[in-house]
Write a protein that holds these residues in place. Structure first.
Motif, mmCIF file in Angstrom:
data_model
loop_
_atom_site.group_PDB
_atom_site.id
_atom_site.type_symbol
_atom_site.label_atom_id
_atom_site.label_comp_id
_atom_site.label_asym_id
_atom_site.label_seq_id
_atom_site.Cartn_x
_atom_site.Cartn_y
_atom_site.Cartn_z
ATOM 1 N N TYR A 299 9.075 44.755 -11.721
ATOM 2 C CA TYR A 299 8.657 46.154 -11.715
ATOM 3 C C TYR A 299 7.914 46.469 -13.003
ATOM 4 C CZ TYR A 299 12.799 47.036 -14.677
ATOM 5 O OH TYR A 299 13.734 47.012 -15.679
ATOM 6 N N ARG B 201 7.358 49.146 -8.192
ATOM 7 C CA ARG B 201 7.477 47.758 -7.742
ATOM 8 C C ARG B 201 6.537 47.539 -6.556
ATOM 9 N NH1 ARG B 201 10.494 43.162 -6.799
ATOM 10 N NH2 ARG B 201 10.867 42.660 -4.604
ATOM 11 N N MET C 29 14.793 47.955 -5.363
ATOM 12 C CA MET C 29 14.369 48.453 -6.677
ATOM 13 C C MET C 29 15.557 48.962 -7.487
ATOM 14 S SD MET C 29 11.805 48.993 -8.712
ATOM 15 C CE MET C 29 10.799 50.152 -9.647
ATOM 16 N N GLU D 89 13.209 48.678 0.365
ATOM 17 C CA GLU D 89 12.544 48.614 -0.941
ATOM 18 C C GLU D 89 13.229 49.515 -1.964
ATOM 19 O OE1 GLU D 89 10.263 46.548 -1.924
ATOM 20 O OE2 GLU D 89 10.073 45.611 0.046
#
Length: 281
Positions: free
Chosen positions: A122, A225, A243, A239
């Protein structure tokens, strides 16, 4: 239809760009976007079964109608109705996809990057305050909300503004999404937002659509990210959870409001998206 704010600090609306291609079925319908229309070509129109004409033989009205009918056919495959008044915006996006209006990227400053084995996990970025055109939409499904929001933003970009002209594309187009406390469910209410090009930041053109609002989002720190592929309810929830696991201190971020940023055509084989976590003000 709900209306609300969509500021980057997470205050306001409940929910980029993407979806599965026509005919994929399931929850992946309703995703005709600005990118779909901008990437449209005359070759695709010819392949749609409407035949082809030599260059220059098609009158403007006929071209508009053929483009509209093509996308109405696509829309039915996504269970989305493309209204007749989309003919001119569709043609505007198609006509300006010739290099005369290059896409402008939302500017930011890279603060840090977390990597593992050469892969970016990230990034931490700083986005300056800026004006965005936003609309908050609530339809029967999450995907339909995104689609109809995009179409209304597209009308604003394509002449339905106080300047009466095409404003130009910027990327990414972002969608503010909201989840429940456990990050298991997305709200059907989404906020679709378009960054005003640099030459319109000081004096943003006003929309004719009264449900599109011009907001100045504050300067914000974003943890972002990248991910590839479709953006539907399943992938976005996945997602968000991925993250959250990667961040050293996820508690510094807003916990129920996130942003999906879309950079490429959702019909492309390698779609480029990002999930954004917003640092608490």
């Amino acid at each position: 239809m709900d209306r609300g704010g969509c500021r980057l600090n997470g205050v306001g609306g409940d929910e980029g760009q993407a979806g599965e291609s026509q005919g994929s079925g399931g929850s992946n319908y309703g995703m005709i976007t600005l990118e779909d229309l901008e990437s449209f070509s005359e070759d695709q129109l010819s392949d749609s079964g409407n035949g082809s004409l030599e260059e220059g033989e098609m009158m403007e009205d006929e071209q508009q109608n053929r483009l509209l009918h093509y996308w109405q056919d696509v829309g039915r495959g996504h269970r989305v109705e493309v209204p007749g008044d989309m003919a001119e915006p569709i043609q505007q996006i198609t006509t300006n996809n010739n290099g005369t209006h290059p896409r402008e990227t939302v500017p930011y400053t890279l603060m840090s990057r977390e990597e593992k084995c050469g892969d970016v996990l990230y990034e931490k970025r700083h986005y300056e305050k800026a004006h965005w055109a936003c609309i908050t939409v609530k339809e029967d499904t999450y995907e339909q909300s995104i689609c109809y929001g995009f179409m209304r933003i597209m009308r604003y970009i394509c002449q339905q503004n106080s300047l009466g002209r095409y404003l130009g594309m910027t990327i990414p187009i972002v969608t503010v999404v909201n989840t429940d406390e456990m990050h298991t469910t997305l709200s059907r209410t989404v906020t679709v937002a378009y960054y005003l090009p640099a030459n319109h930041q000081d004096q943003p053109p006003q929309p004719y659509d009264t449900e599109i609002v011009i907001e100045q989002w504050p300067a914000t720190i974003v943890y972002t990210r990248p991910f590839a592929g479709a953006t539907n309810e399943v992938t976005i929830i996945s997602e968000i959870n991925t993250m959250a696991e990667m961040l050293d201190s996820p508690v510094v971020c807003v916990s129920d409001s996130f942003i999906v940023a879309g950079y490429t055509n959702p019909a492309a084989a390698n779609r480029q998206n990002e999930i954004w976590f917003l640092e608490r003000p």
